[in-house]
Design an enzyme around this catalytic site. Structure first.
Site, PDB file in Angstrom:
ATOM      1  N   THR A   1      40.683  40.537  40.366  1.00 14.77           N
ATOM      2  CA  THR A   1      41.626  39.999  39.396  1.00 14.77           C
ATOM      3  C   THR A   1      41.154  40.218  37.972  1.00 14.77           C
ATOM      4  OG1 THR A   1      42.594  37.922  38.564  1.00 14.77           O
ATOM      5  CG2 THR A   1      40.483  37.747  39.670  1.00 14.77           C
TER       6      THR A   1
ATOM      7  N   TYR B   1      38.387  30.446  40.056  1.00 10.66           N
ATOM      8  CA  TYR B   1      39.087  31.561  40.710  1.00 10.66           C
ATOM      9  C   TYR B   1      38.491  32.894  40.248  1.00 10.66           C
ATOM     10  CZ  TYR B   1      42.689  35.062  41.513  1.00 10.66           C
ATOM     11  OH  TYR B   1      43.354  36.209  41.866  1.00 10.66           O
TER      12      TYR B   1
END
Length: 327
Positions: free
Chosen positions: A117, A141
């Site tokens: 990501t 995350y």
């Protein structure tokens, strides 16, 4: 038959990847625990219900299907949840990935395509993010994804595990044939939340933060069509098959759009008003994230053909009005 293990294959991106793999001549083996995925999304190959932390189960799956590669999508991915429950993200995303990687190496499956990501970069205002940009994640995350990237590098050095890492920007849109699509419960992604508001399935969209240092005060994101994204994964798989070695690629359109611009585009595509309210910023949200994905284009031959804002909204709207899964 050439099997590819697809973790998280019952989820949004994983299900689209399974369809793309079939079109490319592979047999995707979906591995999912259905915690956030959908049984009805598994349409393109065998299905194995499994927890990534269950090493014995993974060993049995590798032995049964003998995959030539792994596409690893399975992860928790909500920024707000990651801010509130970091331990959940470290345990699920990192320990699950580590167990999967160890099982793959033990089975002699040494090609792995990893779903990472742009959240690993953190906040770099007014900078187009390249693969060399410093990684400074703002939340668990992004930090958990960066940790898995590091694990992959260590396992390459120790065991020869070849990998392609894709750092995504905001993924949107859906299968043009509406066989699979984006469907989360609860839904938190901007475009499907907005379409639910347009369609009366929720009272309104909340714009989180209107005081960012951007032209209209709302944060800016780079959006990439899910079909373009999974096409890159197939190219990444072929890259590894050709022995080209491990690599990192950003995947984005290279264009940033503010939340208000997305709202305006949705109004134009659907010909409906977008009910919205304005709220405070969310913890962990960066001001601007825009990709420099020239490496993927130059080296993989990838081009984001469907990643225009109107096309992504049109495809998402088609799915919203024709699709959905039952848990």
């Amino acid at each position: 038959m050439t099997h590819v293990l697809v973790t998280g294959g019952a989820g949004y991106i994983g299900s689209h990847a399974c369809k793309a793999l079939v079109a490319a001549g592979y047999v995707p083996v979906c591995v999912d625990n259905l915690s956030t995925g959908w049984r009805d999304a598994v349409k393109f190959g065998p299905f194995e219900v499994a927890e990534l932390a269950d090493r014995a189960r993974l060993d049995a799956i590798f032995a049964r299907w003998q995959p030539v590669a792994v596409m690893h999508f399975a992860a928790l991915s909500q920024v707000g949840e990651a801010m509130a429950q970091p331990g959940l993200y470290w345990r699920n995303n990192v320990l699950g990935s580590l167990t999967l990687i160890e099982a793959a190496v033990a089975a002699g499956c040494l090609d792995l395509v990893f779903s990472s990501t742009c959240a690993t970069y953190g906040e770099h205002d007014n900078v187009v993010l390249t693969e060399e940009t410093t990684q400074a994640p703002l939340n668990a995350y992004g930090a958990s994804k960066r940790a898995v990237e590091n694990i992959l590098r260590d396992f390459e050095a120790a065991h020869g595990l070849r990998h392609v890492i894709f750092r995504y920007f905001n993924v949107a849109g859906g299968d043009p044939e509406a066989e699979v699509g984006e469907y989360h419960r609860p839904e938190t992604h901007l475009i499907p939340v907005m379409l639910e508001a347009i369609d009366g399935k929720r009272p309104a969209l909340t714009i989180h933060g209107t005081d960012y240092d951007t032209p209209d005060g709302t944060c800016i994101r780079d959006y990439v069509h899910v079909c373009d994204l999974v096409d890159a994964h197939v190219l990444g798989l072929k890259w590894l098959e050709q022995g080209k070695g491990s690599a990192v690629f950003n995947l984005g359109s290279g264009h940033g759009f503010s939340v208000r611009q997305v709202v305006d585009a949705s109004r134009a595509v659907t010909n409906r008003e977008v009910p919205y309210t304005e709220g405070p910023r969310r913890a962990g949200d960066a001001t601007k994230l825009v990709s420099g994905s020239t490496r993927a284009e130059a080296e993989l031959g990838w081009s984001p053909r469907r990643s225009t804002l109107p096309q992504m909204i049109e495809d998402a709207w088609r799915w919203h009005t024709h699709g959905h899964y039952d848990k």
